[in-house]
Design an enzyme around this catalytic site. Structure first.
Site, PDB file in Angstrom:
ATOM      1  N   LYS A 126      84.794  67.552  65.952  1.00 53.17           N
ATOM      2  CA  LYS A 126      84.577  68.427  64.783  1.00 53.17           C
ATOM      3  C   LYS A 126      85.924  68.654  64.122  1.00 53.17           C
ATOM      4  CE  LYS A 126      81.156  70.746  62.855  1.00 53.17           C
ATOM      5  NZ  LYS A 126      79.698  70.496  62.955  1.00 53.17           N
ATOM      6  N   ASP A 166      79.644  69.441  56.919  1.00 53.19           N
ATOM      7  CA  ASP A 166      79.182  70.681  57.567  1.00 53.19           C
ATOM      8  C   ASP A 166      79.336  71.742  56.471  1.00 53.19           C
ATOM      9  OD1 ASP A 166      78.513  71.793  60.474  1.00 53.19           O
ATOM     10  OD2 ASP A 166      79.858  73.262  59.594  1.00 53.19           O
TER      11      ASP A 166
HETATM   12  P1  NDP Z   1      76.294  74.500  53.326  1.00 59.35           P
HETATM   13  O1  NDP Z   1      77.738  74.702  53.015  1.00 59.35           O
HETATM   14  O2  NDP Z   1      75.508  73.523  52.554  1.00 59.35           O
HETATM   15  O3  NDP Z   1      75.516  75.902  53.236  1.00 59.35           O
HETATM   16  C1  NDP Z   1      75.923  76.984  54.005  1.00 59.35           C
HETATM   17  C2  NDP Z   1      75.036  78.173  53.691  1.00 59.35           C
HETATM   18  O4  NDP Z   1      75.268  79.195  54.650  1.00 59.35           O
HETATM   19  C3  NDP Z   1      75.341  78.787  52.332  1.00 59.35           C
HETATM   20  O5  NDP Z   1      74.195  79.369  51.813  1.00 59.35           O
HETATM   21  C4  NDP Z   1      76.386  79.840  52.693  1.00 59.35           C
HETATM   22  O6  NDP Z   1      76.470  80.899  51.776  1.00 59.35           O
HETATM   23  C5  NDP Z   1      75.858  80.329  54.022  1.00 59.35           C
HETATM   24  N1  NDP Z   1      76.983  80.797  54.825  1.00 59.35           N
HETATM   25  C6  NDP Z   1      78.034  80.080  55.258  1.00 59.35           C
HETATM   26  N2  NDP Z   1      78.897  80.846  55.945  1.00 59.35           N
HETATM   27  C7  NDP Z   1      78.379  82.080  55.922  1.00 59.35           C
HETATM   28  C8  NDP Z   1      78.805  83.307  56.454  1.00 59.35           C
HETATM   29  N3  NDP Z   1      79.948  83.416  57.148  1.00 59.35           N
HETATM   30  N4  NDP Z   1      77.994  84.376  56.263  1.00 59.35           N
HETATM   31  C9  NDP Z   1      76.839  84.273  55.551  1.00 59.35           C
HETATM   32  N5  NDP Z   1      76.386  83.132  55.025  1.00 59.35           N
HETATM   33  C10 NDP Z   1      77.149  82.052  55.206  1.00 59.35           C
HETATM   34  O7  NDP Z   1      76.263  74.173  54.889  1.00 59.35           O
HETATM   35  P2  NDP Z   1      75.094  73.470  55.744  1.00 59.35           P
HETATM   36  O8  NDP Z   1      73.765  73.833  55.212  1.00 59.35           O
HETATM   37  O9  NDP Z   1      75.461  72.058  55.916  1.00 59.35           O
HETATM   38  O10 NDP Z   1      75.306  74.165  57.170  1.00 59.35           O
HETATM   39  C11 NDP Z   1      74.591  75.330  57.568  1.00 59.35           C
HETATM   40  C12 NDP Z   1      74.629  75.455  59.078  1.00 59.35           C
HETATM   41  O11 NDP Z   1      74.009  74.290  59.655  1.00 59.35           O
HETATM   42  C13 NDP Z   1      76.014  75.521  59.723  1.00 59.35           C
HETATM   43  O12 NDP Z   1      75.949  76.355  60.864  1.00 59.35           O
HETATM   44  C14 NDP Z   1      76.275  74.090  60.162  1.00 59.35           C
HETATM   45  O13 NDP Z   1      77.203  74.018  61.222  1.00 59.35           O
HETATM   46  C15 NDP Z   1      74.875  73.692  60.604  1.00 59.35           C
HETATM   47  N6  NDP Z   1      74.603  72.264  60.670  1.00 59.35           N
HETATM   48  C16 NDP Z   1      74.774  71.463  59.566  1.00 59.35           C
HETATM   49  C17 NDP Z   1      74.466  70.124  59.638  1.00 59.35           C
HETATM   50  C18 NDP Z   1      74.568  69.224  58.447  1.00 59.35           C
HETATM   51  O14 NDP Z   1      74.192  68.070  58.581  1.00 59.35           O
HETATM   52  N7  NDP Z   1      75.004  69.674  57.304  1.00 59.35           N
HETATM   53  C19 NDP Z   1      74.023  69.508  60.892  1.00 59.35           C
HETATM   54  C20 NDP Z   1      73.808  70.442  61.978  1.00 59.35           C
HETATM   55  C21 NDP Z   1      74.101  71.763  61.837  1.00 59.35           C
HETATM   56  P3  NDP Z   1      77.759  81.016  50.809  1.00 59.35           P
HETATM   57  O15 NDP Z   1      77.599  79.913  49.809  1.00 59.35           O
HETATM   58  O16 NDP Z   1      77.694  82.372  50.227  1.00 59.35           O
HETATM   59  O17 NDP Z   1      78.964  80.819  51.680  1.00 59.35           O
HETATM   60  O1  2IT Z   2      76.819  70.134  63.316  1.00 59.65           O
HETATM   61  C1  2IT Z   2      76.476  68.955  63.060  1.00 59.65           C
HETATM   62  O2  2IT Z   2      75.793  68.301  63.858  1.00 59.65           O
HETATM   63  C2  2IT Z   2      76.887  68.368  61.783  1.00 59.65           C
HETATM   64  N1  2IT Z   2      77.513  69.056  60.981  1.00 59.65           N
HETATM   65  C3  2IT Z   2      76.548  66.939  61.463  1.00 59.65           C
HETATM   66  C4  2IT Z   2      77.546  66.010  62.102  1.00 59.65           C
HETATM   67  C5  2IT Z   2      77.418  64.563  61.714  1.00 59.65           C
HETATM   68  O3  2IT Z   2      78.281  63.797  62.182  1.00 59.65           O
HETATM   69  O4  2IT Z   2      76.502  64.177  60.994  1.00 59.65           O
END
Ligand code: NDP
Ligand code: 2IT
Length: 446
Positions: A126, A166
């Site tokens: 990561k 992420d």
């Molecule tokens: P994005 O940046 O697309 O979206 C993040 C969302 O979460 C936004 O709505 C943001 O709001 C909110 N958010 C982020 N930080 C905070 C905080 N500290 N408090 C409140 N709201 C918050 O990210 P993703 O959708 O990609 O990721 C969301 C979650 O999913 C994370 O935990 C990530 O690790 C996990 N994840 C993502 C994967 C991926 O493929 N993208 C894979 C597996 C897990 P704001 O805009 O106001 O910050």
């Molecule tokens: O938390 C996660 O699994 C991710 N943000 C996706 C990682 C990836 O390599 O697609």
């Protein structure tokens, strides 16, 4: 916990001071492993826990860049290469002001076991930066990404370490970083996943984490002979994972009534249908606005500063960030009838909330299982890049679904093996751990 796991936890806390999220992630795994360690003394003899809690490599670097006013800004960049026992390091990059070593070590540690569950050959890593993309112009984001990749490029490679997105890193950032890698190295190769469809990306990768989290919940529901039809679902976040969670849930007959961002929550009792979701996607992915504008546009309630957990539902999909469900939130969810939780986010529940969900025997899918569809589809993107061909969206979606079924199956079997049927926390931790630990044993003292 056993004497061995107690000792390991004390050492982890002592050696990694002021990193509470890393301690939390390690502790949850250690608490699950007692039965496996007892049956397999070879793990303790080879000091597998001592080794698996220590990253293989931690890279930290300066990221200087010019803002639009021509001033110099300096951020900190990281890549944690945690474990390569079963494949090249794989895992996302997070750009968020809260990023520091402890956050990325927790995420990389989770990623090791998550990637193991996907059935694909990927190690865990990561990275990211404390850079805040909010309010930055496209040019500022580009200059930051170019500077970040100017250093990161020497540490990654298609058979070494393959980052992805992420929080704060989506298609735009992956594009700028891919461009800079190609320019420096003069190589068009799959060093990042989540690429654009015209230049090596995979169909369904943008959808994969959200879809996968819903597929995992669907498998959990099947164990009780149920489907999503007619169920009320609450979703937190409004980014990549939240958007495609809502899309798939709606397709499968569920009704999603909330979305949120760090400013507040919208509550739409009529449900977020395809047209409203299209508005959210444009708002968040193109205009980069706030979720409050949804309430203004569709005339529903906006709860400033609140999370969605007080809204009554059968199913909850935390899809924003770590520790977003506290113990009181967990109690409220249960009191209002919630009995399915699928973690799209990484470690969104505090330990006391996890313990409560497990104790009450609801269908609780921990992140390293429930959100594994994102990285799994990254693995499928890597396969397509290696073969220099592209699968159709139906093919990738079918493979993603089959992987989520397999992840679920591994959790169920491992939980039964440990004498704790229905405990997906134990199931995910044990199944993820055993594959990595055995690979480490096979490869000798590395
Ligand atoms: P994005 O940046 O697309 O979206 C993040 C969302 O979460 C936004 O709505 C943001 O709001 C909110 N958010 C982020 N930080 C905070 C905080 N500290 N408090 C409140 N709201 C918050 O990210 P993703 O959708 O990609 O990721 C969301 C979650 O999913 C994370 O935990 C990530 O690790 C996990 N994840 C993502 C994967 C991926 O493929 N993208 C894979 C597996 C897990 P704001 O805009 O106001 O910050
Ligand atoms: O938390 C996660 O699994 C991710 N943000 C996706 C990682 C990836 O390599 O697609």
């Amino acid at each position: 916990m056993s004497a061995y796991t107690d000792r390991i936890f004390e050492t982890v806390v002592a050696k990694n001071p002021a990193e509470p999220e890393f301690h939390q992630a390690v502790k949850e795994v250690l608490e699950s492993l007692a039965p496996v360690l007892e049956k397999n003394p070879q793990y303790e003899a080879a000091k597998i826990l001592e080794r698996i809690t220590e990253p293989e490599r931690v890279i930290m670097f300066r990221v200087p860049w010019f803002n639009d006013k021509g001033e110099v800004e300096v951020n900190r960049g990281f890549r944690i290469e945690f474990n390569s026992a079963i494949g090249p390091y794989k895992g996302g990059l997070r750009f968020h002001p809260t990023v520091y070593l402890g956050i990325l070590k927790f995420l990389a540690f989770e990623q090791v076991l998550k990637n193991s569950l996907t059935t694909l050959p990927m190690g865990g890593g990561k990275g990211g930066s404390d850079f805040d993309p909010k309010g930055k112009s496209d040019n500022e984001v580009m200059r930051f990404c170019q500077s970040f990749m100017t250093e990161l490029q020497r540490h990654i490679g298609p058979d070494t370490d393959v980052p992805a997105g992420d929080i704060g890193v989506g298609g735009r950032e992956i594009g700028y970083m891919f461009g800079q890698y190609k320019r420096i190295r003069n190589e068009f190769t799959g060093i990042l996943t989540g690429k654009g469809l015209g230049w090596g990306g995979s169909l369904i990768r943008p959808e994969a984490t959200g879809y996968g989290s819903v597929y995992f919940a669907e498998e959990m529901l099947k164990t009780r002979g149920e489907t999503f039809e007619g169920k009320t679902c609450v979703v937190s976040g409004s980014g990549n994972v939240a958007q495609y969670t809502v899309q798939k849930l709606t397709q499968l007959g569920g009704k999603c009534v909330t979305l949120s961002d760090s400013s507040g929550t919208i509550y739409d009792p009529d449900g977020i249908d395809a047209e409203k979701l299209a508005f959210v996607m444009d708002l968040k992915n193109v205009k980069r606005g706030r979720i409050k504008e949804y309430a203004d546009k569709f005339g529903c309630e906006y709860r400033e500063g609140e999370k969605p957990w007080s809204v009554a539902c059968e199913c909850a999909f935390p899809s924003a960030t770590q520790n977003e469900i506290g113990l009181e939130d967990a109690k409220t969810l249960l009191a209002n009838g919630c009995y399915v939780i699928s973690e799209g986010a990484n470690m969104p529940c505090v330990p006391e909330a996890v313990d409560l969900f497990v104790e009450k025997r609801i269908l609780y899918g921990p992140g390293k299982a429930a959100n594994a569809g994102g990285v799994a589809t990254s693995g499928l993107e890597m396969s397509q890049n290696s073969m220099r061909l592209a699968w159709s969206s139906e093919e990738v979606d079918a493979k993603l679904n089959a992987i989520m079924v397999a992840v679920h199956e591994q959790c169920v079997k491992a939980a039964e093996m440990c004498g704790d049927p229905g405990n997906y926390v134990v199931g995910a931790n044990v199944a993820g751990f055993v594959k990595v630990a055995d690979a480490m044993l096979d490869q000798g003292l590395v």
